[in-house]
Structure formats: structure tokens, C-alpha cells
Design an enzyme around this catalytic site. Sequence first.
Site, short mmCIF file in Angstrom:
data_model
loop_
_atom_site.label_atom_id
_atom_site.label_comp_id
_atom_site.label_asym_id
_atom_site.label_seq_id
_atom_site.Cartn_x
_atom_site.Cartn_y
_atom_site.Cartn_z
N SER A 7 0.66 -1.11 -0.09
CA SER A 7 0.10 0.08 -0.10
C SER A 7 0.90 1.30 0.00
O SER A 7 1.77 1.59 0.91
CB SER A 7 -0.77 0.13 1.13
OG SER A 7 -1.46 1.30 1.25
N HIS A 32 -1.38 -1.12 -4.49
CA HIS A 32 -2.61 -0.86 -3.54
C HIS A 32 -2.63 0.62 -3.30
O HIS A 32 -1.78 1.08 -2.64
CB HIS A 32 -2.77 -1.74 -2.20
CG HIS A 32 -3.90 -1.54 -1.51
ND1 HIS A 32 -5.16 -2.42 -1.95
CD2 HIS A 32 -4.12 -0.78 -0.39
CE1 HIS A 32 -5.95 -1.93 -1.12
NE2 HIS A 32 -5.59 -1.02 -0.15
N ASP A 34 -4.71 3.55 -1.64
CA ASP A 34 -6.01 3.86 -0.78
C ASP A 34 -6.43 5.36 -0.93
O ASP A 34 -5.77 6.33 -0.44
CB ASP A 34 -5.39 4.00 0.53
CG ASP A 34 -5.18 2.28 1.01
OD1 ASP A 34 -6.14 1.54 1.01
OD2 ASP A 34 -4.05 1.93 1.25
N MET A 36 -9.17 8.07 0.39
CA MET A 36 -9.77 8.55 1.47
C MET A 36 -10.56 9.75 1.31
O MET A 36 -9.93 10.72 0.94
CB MET A 36 -9.26 8.40 2.97
CG MET A 36 -8.41 7.11 2.83
SD MET A 36 -7.39 7.15 4.51
CE MET A 36 -6.53 5.57 4.18
N HIS A 65 -8.70 1.13 -3.71
CA HIS A 65 -9.26 0.89 -2.92
C HIS A 65 -9.92 2.27 -2.31
O HIS A 65 -9.56 3.20 -1.74
CB HIS A 65 -8.52 0.49 -1.24
CG HIS A 65 -9.40 0.15 -0.21
ND1 HIS A 65 -8.93 -0.06 1.00
CD2 HIS A 65 -10.80 0.07 0.07
CE1 HIS A 65 -9.72 -0.30 2.00
NE2 HIS A 65 -10.82 -0.17 1.39
N MET A 67 -12.46 4.52 -0.18
CA MET A 67 -12.91 4.71 1.00
C MET A 67 -13.61 6.01 0.87
O MET A 67 -13.28 7.18 1.65
CB MET A 67 -11.90 4.55 2.34
CG MET A 67 -11.62 3.30 2.54
SD MET A 67 -9.83 3.29 3.25
CE MET A 67 -8.75 3.27 1.95
N MET A 136 -11.58 -6.11 5.53
CA MET A 136 -10.70 -5.06 6.35
C MET A 136 -10.39 -5.54 7.69
O MET A 136 -11.36 -6.19 8.55
CB MET A 136 -11.51 -3.66 6.71
CG MET A 136 -11.73 -2.89 5.20
SD MET A 136 -10.31 -2.38 4.48
CE MET A 136 -9.36 -1.49 5.48
N GLY A 141 -8.91 3.92 7.24
CA GLY A 141 -8.72 5.41 7.33
C GLY A 141 -7.33 5.47 7.70
O GLY A 141 -6.59 6.65 7.55
N GLY A 143 -2.83 3.97 8.31
CA GLY A 143 -2.08 2.69 8.13
C GLY A 143 -1.51 2.49 9.39
O GLY A 143 -1.79 3.51 10.32
N ASP A 174 -6.70 -6.74 4.29
CA ASP A 174 -6.14 -5.15 4.27
C ASP A 174 -6.08 -4.67 5.62
O ASP A 174 -7.23 -4.37 6.31
CB ASP A 174 -7.04 -4.31 3.48
CG ASP A 174 -6.28 -2.86 3.15
OD1 ASP A 174 -5.08 -2.63 3.56
OD2 ASP A 174 -7.03 -2.15 2.53
N GLY A 175 -5.03 -4.26 6.27
CA GLY A 175 -4.65 -3.74 7.55
C GLY A 175 -3.81 -4.35 8.71
O GLY A 175 -4.22 -5.87 8.69
N GLY A 176 -2.74 -4.07 8.87
CA GLY A 176 -1.90 -4.67 10.14
C GLY A 176 -1.40 -6.25 9.62
O GLY A 176 -1.09 -6.97 10.38
N SER A 197 2.67 -0.08 6.41
CA SER A 197 3.66 0.15 7.19
C SER A 197 4.76 -0.97 7.33
O SER A 197 5.89 -0.67 7.56
CB SER A 197 3.18 0.64 8.40
OG SER A 197 2.30 -0.41 9.06
#
Length: 218
Positions: A7, A32, A34, A36, A65, A67, A136, A141, A143, A174-176, A197
Site C-alpha cells: 500500500s 494498492h 488507498d 480516503m 481501494h 474509502m 478489512m 482510515g 495505516g 487489508d490492514g496490519g 507500514s
Amino acid sequence: MAKIAPSLLAADFANLERDIRMVNESQADWFHLDVMDGVFVPNISFGMPVIKAIAQHAKKPLDVHLMIVDPDRYIQTFADLGADILTVHAETCTHLHRTIQGIKAAGMQAGVALNPHTPVSVLKEIIRELDLVCIMSVNPGFGGQKFIENTYQKVRQLRRLIDKHNADVLIEIDGGVTVDNTAQLVEAGASVLVAGSFVFSSQNPKETIHRLQQLANT
Ligand code: DX5
Ligand code: ZN
């Protein structure tokens, strides 16, 4: 083969071309991106001019993606910018079926993202129309958030729904995402792993992508 999608939200925006080149040269499969709007999610990331610049350098598919509220307004714009996969949030679409048809009519693959609280069952009647479902694994919202453990059982539920309907749908997480959950996510049925991240704040991002890729495919 599970895919890795770094991302760019976690990239160094002052050195975006350098970071795009790193992803081009890495074993990553997709970019990816993002988007927002500060309304659907409490943050604003980047929009069309930045995506246009990214598309000029990126040599891999663009996984966008959204959002944002009312994504229908921008479907054609993202197609023109070069998006290959366009994912909207189920929570933002009153007429999700129409939105999905619109994305496909514009020549892109269609994805639906689900917030952590949104059950997989909302996709029951539409699963065969989709190319991708993004689960998700953090609240969208930002990273750098902590992975939500309930994700594993959601992935398994979605895998069952897809198999039951004989559908051909990629499951994206997506996420973590880190080296600590990649193998277990793929085992549960994931097919695309987004990592922001964890990749970009590592010492050697290219090597980190390689590690994720290996863990996702063993
Ligand atoms: C969160 C975004 C994610 C984010 C992932 O709202 O949709 O794609 O960039 O970042 P990490 O991997 O840092 O959780
Ligand atoms: Zn994302």
C-alpha cells in the site's frame, strides 16, 4: 499463488517515484492505492492527480481501494486514470449491484470491501458478480494499526461462501498484515495480502516484500 499488494499510503510521498520503482523491481504483484475522503473515514489521503502520477511509473496492476461516500460518481474517472481493480465499500453503496455493474462496464475488475463489523453474509446474493472481496482487518482510515484477530474466522466464512456458490473471487486482506499473520491468513483462504507500514517502515522494503511473498506461498 497468493499475491502481495504493497500500500503506497505508507510510502514516502516526497520520494514517491523512488518507492514506486522499488515496488516495480520487487516481487510484489499489485500496487494498492488507498483513496480516503475525510467523510466515510476520518482521514484524507490522495486523489486523482497523485494517482495519475503513480500510473505513469507503476508497471504492475493498480488496485484502487475507495474509502469514499457515493463512489459511483467517480467510476469512469478511475477507469480513465488506469485502475485495474476498483474496490468500493459495501457500507457506502445503497445500490451495490448497480455499482458493481458500473465498475465492470468501465472495464475494471470489481471489488467490495467490508468493514470489521460488516458480516460476510451481506455479499451472499452478489458473490458471483464479484472479482474481489477485501476484508478489512483494521478499521479503515489509517495505516499502521493493529490487526483484528476476528479476521481469520471471517476469511474462512467468506471462503465457504465463495466455494458454495462456485464463484471465482479473490479474498484480499487489508490492514496490519505482517510476517506474523501472513501464513495463517493464506491458510484460512486469503489470496491477496495488502501491506503498508510493515513494508515501507522496514529497513529493506524489497526484502520484506520477498519475505511476505515466500510466507504467502509455502
Ligand atoms: C487502511 C488502508 C490500508 C492501509 C494498510 O484504511 O485501507 O490499505 O494502507 O496499512 P497497514 O499495512 O500499515 O495496516
Ligand atoms: Zn486499503
